[in-house]
Design a protein around this motif. Structure first.
Motif, short mmCIF file in Angstrom:
data_model
loop_
_atom_site.label_atom_id
_atom_site.label_comp_id
_atom_site.label_asym_id
_atom_site.label_seq_id
_atom_site.Cartn_x
_atom_site.Cartn_y
_atom_site.Cartn_z
N ARG A 87 0.85 -1.14 0.00
CA ARG A 87 0.08 -0.13 0.05
C ARG A 87 0.73 1.05 -0.14
NH1 ARG A 87 -3.12 1.08 3.90
NH2 ARG A 87 -5.09 1.93 2.77
N VAL A 88 0.92 2.09 -0.85
CA VAL A 88 1.76 3.05 -1.20
C VAL A 88 0.97 4.41 -1.65
CG1 VAL A 88 3.69 1.57 -1.69
CG2 VAL A 88 2.34 2.57 -3.46
N PRO A 89 1.46 5.60 -1.59
CA PRO A 89 0.73 6.66 -2.21
C PRO A 89 0.75 6.66 -3.66
CG PRO A 89 2.80 7.38 -0.65
CD PRO A 89 2.38 5.71 -0.80
N GLU A 90 -0.14 7.37 -4.32
CA GLU A 90 -0.32 7.44 -5.82
C GLU A 90 0.76 7.44 -6.67
OE1 GLU A 90 -2.38 7.21 -9.54
OE2 GLU A 90 -2.74 6.49 -7.40
N LEU A 91 1.69 8.29 -6.23
CA LEU A 91 3.05 8.53 -6.96
C LEU A 91 3.84 7.19 -7.12
CD1 LEU A 91 5.05 10.20 -8.80
CD2 LEU A 91 6.15 10.96 -6.79
N GLN A 92 3.96 6.56 -5.95
CA GLN A 92 4.64 5.39 -5.90
C GLN A 92 4.10 4.08 -6.57
OE1 GLN A 92 5.88 4.09 -1.86
NE2 GLN A 92 6.40 6.27 -1.44
N GLU A 162 0.72 -6.74 -5.98
CA GLU A 162 -0.82 -6.11 -6.01
C GLU A 162 -0.14 -4.63 -5.44
OE1 GLU A 162 -4.83 -6.15 -4.10
OE2 GLU A 162 -4.16 -8.06 -4.43
N VAL A 163 -0.53 -3.61 -5.90
CA VAL A 163 -0.31 -2.36 -5.50
C VAL A 163 -1.57 -1.45 -5.11
CG1 VAL A 163 0.88 -0.18 -5.91
CG2 VAL A 163 1.85 -2.14 -6.62
N ASP A 164 -1.84 -1.18 -3.83
CA ASP A 164 -3.14 -0.32 -3.65
C ASP A 164 -2.61 0.90 -3.32
OD1 ASP A 164 -4.63 -2.56 -3.85
OD2 ASP A 164 -4.26 -3.24 -1.72
N VAL A 165 -3.43 2.02 -3.22
CA VAL A 165 -3.00 3.24 -3.16
C VAL A 165 -3.35 3.62 -1.66
CG1 VAL A 165 -3.45 5.77 -3.82
CG2 VAL A 165 -3.13 4.09 -5.59
N SER A 166 -2.69 4.06 -0.90
CA SER A 166 -3.12 4.46 0.45
C SER A 166 -3.48 6.29 0.39
CB SER A 166 -1.88 4.46 1.34
OG SER A 166 -0.86 5.30 1.02
N ASP A 167 -4.04 6.31 1.42
CA ASP A 167 -4.74 7.93 1.50
C ASP A 167 -3.38 9.00 1.49
OD1 ASP A 167 -7.14 7.06 1.32
OD2 ASP A 167 -7.53 6.84 3.40
#
Length: 167
Positions: A87-92, A162-167
């Motif tokens: 879970r990473v920020p959108e840019l990552q 799997e890459v999820d976007v965190s807030d």
């Protein structure tokens, strides 16, 4: 130990961002220095975090149970700790999508920056991209190769994570 609402929110950040560094938490918590982050961790969250062998900040299992946040990294036990989900920020997330794969030649921060601009029409600074690459490296999904300048590529196949976007 009873946690205030602020402490619980910040503990959730530790769970989500782990493994992390003072500087990442400093930015997230809008603090003035890494020392201020360290002091907060020690005084408010001392029972819920630890530093690993690389001095990276990680949440205890009790901390993860205490807050309702998905951990920043999930791994399959049989995969030698290689993450299967992050879970990473959108840019990552965008960096993972454009970065050279494990079998490709590693690329510089500037190369990744240009790919981000071309693919997503975003314009982060080079230092922001470098920081994102280093954060992904700490999570085990990016590897660095030192040539004239540090270069980067994925350490795992894109299909295997799997890459999820965190807030």
């Amino acid at each position: 130990m009873t946690l205030s609402e602020e402490a619980r929110d910040r503990l959730a950040d530790v769970v989500e961002l782990q493994p992390t560094k003072n500087s990442e938490l400093q930015e997230r918590w809008e603090m003035d220095s890494g020392s201020e982050v360290h002091q907060y961790l020690e005084n408010e969250l001392g029972d819920y975090y630890f530093r690993d062998d690389n001095s990276l900040i990680r949440a205890t299992s009790e901390a993860a149970d205490l807050v309702d946040v998905e951990p920043g990294i999930e791994s399959h036990p049989e995969d030698d700790g290689i993450p299967s989900r992050i879970r990473v920020p959108e840019l990552q997330r965008q960096i993972v999508a454009v970065l050279a794969g494990p079998e490709q030649e590693s690329e510089s921060v500037v190369s990744v920056l240009h790919k981000l601009r071309d693919t997503y029409d975003v314009d982060p600074g080079a230092e922001t991209v470098r920081s994102g690459l280093q954060s992904l490296r700490r999570k085990g999904v990016v590897e660095v190769e030192y040539r004239t300048v540090p270069t980067f590529r994925l350490a795992v196949d894109r299909e295997d994570i799997e890459v999820d976007v965190s807030d």
